[in-house]
Design a protein around this motif. Structure first.
Motif, mmCIF file in Angstrom:
data_model
loop_
_atom_site.group_PDB
_atom_site.id
_atom_site.type_symbol
_atom_site.label_atom_id
_atom_site.label_comp_id
_atom_site.label_asym_id
_atom_site.label_seq_id
_atom_site.Cartn_x
_atom_site.Cartn_y
_atom_site.Cartn_z
ATOM 1 N N VAL A 1 0.822 -1.209 0.000
ATOM 2 C CA VAL A 1 0.000 0.000 0.000
ATOM 3 C C VAL A 1 0.851 1.251 0.000
ATOM 4 O O VAL A 1 0.361 2.350 0.195
ATOM 5 C CB VAL A 1 -0.958 0.011 1.208
ATOM 6 N N SER A 2 2.112 1.079 -0.217
ATOM 7 C CA SER A 2 3.025 2.211 -0.088
ATOM 8 C C SER A 2 3.010 3.096 -1.328
ATOM 9 O O SER A 2 2.478 2.728 -2.375
ATOM 10 C CB SER A 2 4.440 1.707 0.154
ATOM 11 N N THR A 3 3.605 4.214 -1.176
ATOM 12 C CA THR A 3 3.824 5.131 -2.298
ATOM 13 C C THR A 3 5.307 5.153 -2.631
ATOM 14 O O THR A 3 5.890 6.230 -2.837
ATOM 15 C CB THR A 3 3.323 6.532 -1.934
ATOM 16 N N TYR A 4 5.896 4.008 -2.662
ATOM 17 C CA TYR A 4 7.305 3.880 -2.992
ATOM 18 C C TYR A 4 7.498 2.817 -4.073
ATOM 19 O O TYR A 4 6.915 1.741 -4.011
ATOM 20 C CB TYR A 4 8.117 3.449 -1.755
ATOM 21 N N TYR A 5 8.350 3.152 -5.052
ATOM 22 C CA TYR A 5 8.811 2.140 -5.979
ATOM 23 C C TYR A 5 9.937 1.354 -5.295
ATOM 24 O O TYR A 5 10.569 1.824 -4.354
ATOM 25 C CB TYR A 5 9.403 2.764 -7.240
ATOM 26 N N ILE A 6 10.208 0.168 -5.840
ATOM 27 C CA ILE A 6 11.453 -0.524 -5.544
ATOM 28 C C ILE A 6 12.324 -0.410 -6.794
ATOM 29 O O ILE A 6 11.933 -0.872 -7.890
ATOM 30 C CB ILE A 6 11.243 -2.003 -5.184
ATOM 31 N N HIS A 7 13.466 0.231 -6.644
ATOM 32 C CA HIS A 7 14.436 0.358 -7.731
ATOM 33 C C HIS A 7 15.472 -0.746 -7.618
ATOM 34 O O HIS A 7 15.765 -1.242 -6.526
ATOM 35 C CB HIS A 7 15.158 1.706 -7.646
ATOM 36 N N TRP A 8 16.045 -1.100 -8.749
ATOM 37 C CA TRP A 8 17.192 -2.008 -8.767
ATOM 38 C C TRP A 8 18.372 -1.272 -9.414
ATOM 39 O O TRP A 8 18.217 -0.603 -10.445
ATOM 40 C CB TRP A 8 16.867 -3.285 -9.524
ATOM 41 N N VAL A 9 19.536 -1.425 -8.777
ATOM 42 C CA VAL A 9 20.748 -0.702 -9.178
ATOM 43 C C VAL A 9 21.900 -1.706 -9.229
ATOM 44 O O VAL A 9 22.041 -2.528 -8.324
ATOM 45 C CB VAL A 9 21.065 0.422 -8.175
ATOM 46 N N ARG A 10 22.688 -1.621 -10.281
ATOM 47 C CA ARG A 10 23.793 -2.555 -10.469
ATOM 48 C C ARG A 10 25.130 -1.857 -10.227
ATOM 49 O O ARG A 10 25.286 -0.674 -10.574
ATOM 50 C CB ARG A 10 23.753 -3.121 -11.893
ATOM 51 N N GLN A 11 26.080 -2.587 -9.649
ATOM 52 C CA GLN A 11 27.426 -2.066 -9.463
ATOM 53 C C GLN A 11 28.422 -3.167 -9.810
ATOM 54 O O GLN A 11 28.619 -4.115 -9.041
ATOM 55 C CB GLN A 11 27.643 -1.577 -8.024
#
Lengths: 110, 126
Positions: free
Chosen positions: B31-41
């Motif tokens: 129910v959040s107002t947040y995306y989940i991002h994915w970041v590569r290193q």
């Protein structure tokens, strides 16, 4: 090649101040106030130290400050401490629901 | 407090696939107002944004470079987001981070991430 340009390295002596620049374009840094800065120590996850160009999360020391002029955002660290030695990354909203990171800057504290 | 806990390190052979998980706690993924991002290193390299998933709707946005190669999904019943990578090559050896980014109300505009997972090392080697 990163969308945002940062110097590969900067250095400063204990107690001094340094500034790291993050240069983008009118499609990212220049058009939005959604620029964040992260500190990353080796083997660790990035830690948010500045958001929305100038704001500090709770718990981040006021030795860290951010600013922006045109297409360039900047991170200033004053009163350098040994523990500030780390990699620093900028990140900006880049339109059409995307993000862009800078290439990172290695800070050496002399 | 908000935490993102990722699955452990993985080793795969070239051509294989891998699925990395990211379990959220301290806030409600569904129910959040947040995306989940994915970041590569990649080793010794900088951070590279891969894309996001909206846990509430399942909607996704992938960076152009990664389209057709990865899939982001979620299972809100276990508060977990997933990143699946296909047709792995040695160039995909990297640490993969999940991170939370706020969605600005009524838009798809996302803030850069605030909280990050600890990272998952994926090693691709024959």
């Amino acid at each position: 090649q990163s969308a945002l340009t940062q110097p590969a390295s900067v250095s400063g002596s204990l107690g001094q101040s340094i500034t790291i620049s993050c240069t983008g374009t009118s499609s990212n840094v220049g058009s939005y106030s959604f620029v964040s800065w992260y500190q990353q120590h080796p083997g660790k996850a990035p830690k948010l130290i500045i958001y929305e160009v100038t704001k500090r999360p709770s718990g981040v020391l006021n030795r860290f400050s951010g600013s922006k002029s045109g297409n360039t955002a900047s991170l200033t660290i004053s009163g350098l401490q040994a523990e500030d030695e780390a990699d620093y990354y900028c990140c900006s909203y880049a339109g059409i629901s995307t993000l862009a990171f800078g290439g990172g800057t290695k800070l050496a504290v002399l | 407090q908000v935490q993102l806990v990722q699955s452990g390190a993985e080793v795969r052979k070239p051509g294989a696939s891998v699925k990395v998980s990211c379990r959220a706690s301290g806030y409600s993924l569904s129910v959040s107002t947040y995306y989940i991002h994915w970041v590569r290193q990649a080793p010794g390299q900088g951070l590279e944004w891969m894309g996001w998933i909206n846990p509430k709707t399942g909607g996704t946005k992938y960076a152009q470079k990664f389209q057709g190669w990865l899939t982001m999904t979620r299972d809100t019943s276990v508060s977990t987001a997933y990143l699946e990578l296909n047709r792995l090559t040695s160039d995909d050896t990297a640490v993969y981070f999940c991170a939370r980014g706020e969605i600005l109300g009524g838009t798809t505009l996302t803030m850069p991430p605030d909280y990050w997972g600890q990272g998952t090392l994926v090693t691709v080697s024959s």
